[in-house]
Enzyme design. Structure first.
Site: not given
Ligand SMILES: Cc1cc2nc3c(=O)[nH]c(=O)nc-3n(C[C@H](O)[C@H](O)[C@H](O)COP(=O)(O)O)c2cc1C
Length: 266
Positions: A160, A84, A10, A155, A157-158, A207
């Site tokens: 990046y 991460q 997070l 990391h 994913a997402h 991830r």
């Molecule tokens: C504020 C915030 C910050 C996050 N930061 C990261 C991160 O740094 N790296 C990552 O892989 N996912 C990040 N995520 C995704 C979360 O790890 C997680 O996969 C996502 O919130 C879904 O899970 P949940 O349904 O339990 O919220 C972030 C999500 C939130 C809401």
């Protein structure tokens, strides 16, 4: 003694000047349990890797020293702590880059959206620049172990940098890092290989998010991409792979999280 409750990574944006702060000792230790795995927030592997203000890094001595008491706090509660490792790629802007340069990516196509930042047009990496980025991940993994982390999570994913390479809606390269699935996944797997060699496969997790299109980073065939990565990763015997977010019902891609040798301890 391990259990299966895991803290997702997070991003907190409280690492002022990209250095983890003492308040994170309390934050992470509050979330630690005996035998529980914690994944630290996305942590930049190099000065070009940042994509959010005040995100932590692990590319200077000062950052490594700052992580140490945070890791110690988690260990004091019996927790297992992975760092991460992250490169934002094009999800960044010139204000965050050394000397105001363009962010780097597999492409020079920019993001249309302004989500959390005004994103700047990226610069496409030349083929011969890519090994240096793999090397940044390797050095960062070594630094994470020096800081006391039990392992690292890549990391990938997402939307990046690593995901940018993997997805055909972003990767428009014509060299050995673009085109076929094998080519698009090459960068990710080179990082996996470098890190398993550096710190051992049991300390490396990853991830991925093949089905996500976050940050305009989608793929025309996520099922095939996910399967390819899952199978390729099996060769390395890494600690775990986590398929993050955007679950698709009925998908045959293994997920969301598959634990491997990590369960057996280090
Ligand atoms: C504020 C915030 C910050 C996050 N930061 C990261 C991160 O740094 N790296 C990552 O892989 N996912 C990040 N995520 C995704 C979360 O790890 C997680 O996969 C996502 O919130 C879904 O899970 P949940 O349904 O339990 O919220 C972030 C999500 C939130 C809401």
């Amino acid at each position: 003694m391990f259990h299966r409750i895991v803290l997702s990574p997070l991003t907190r944006q409280r690492s002022y000047g990209n250095v983890p702060q003492p308040h994170a000792i309390l934050y992470y230790s509050q979330r630690a349990t005996n035998g529980g795995l914690l994944i630290a927030e996305a942590t930049a592997v190099s000065p070009t890797a940042h994509g959010y203000t005040d995100s932590p890094g692990i590319w200077t001595e000062e950052q490594v020293e700052a992580w140490k008491p945070i890791v110690d706090g988690v260990h004091a509660k019996g927790g297992i702590f992975f760092c991460q490792l992250w490169h934002a790629g094009r999800a960044s802007n010139t204000d965050m880059q050394p000397k105001g340069q363009a962010p780097i990516s597999c492409t020079d196509k920019g993001l249309d959206l302004d989500y959390r930042l005004p994103y700047s047009p990226p610069r496409k990496l030349a083929t011969d620049e890519i090994p240096a980025i793999v090397e940044d991940f390797r050095i960062a993994a070594k630094a994470a172990v020096k800081a006391g982390f039990d392992g690292i999570e890549i990391h990938a994913a997402h939307g990046y940098l690593i995901d940018q390479f993997m997805k055909d809606e972003v990767n428009d390269r014509t060299d050995e890092y673009g085109g076929s699935l094998e080519n698009r996944c090459r960068f990710a797997l080179e990082i996996v290989q470098a890190l398993t060699k550096e710190i051992s496969s049991g300390r490396v997790g990853i991830r991925i998010s093949p089905f996500a299109d976050y940050l305009e980073c989608g793929d025309s065939n996520p099922e095939e991409l996910g399967m390819y990565m899952a199978q390729a990763l099996n060769e390395y015997g890494i600690a775990y792979r986590d398929r993050a977010q955007n679950e698709v019902r009925g998908s045959t891609v293994p997920g969301p999280t598959k634990f491997g040798s990590y369960e057996k301890g280090f």
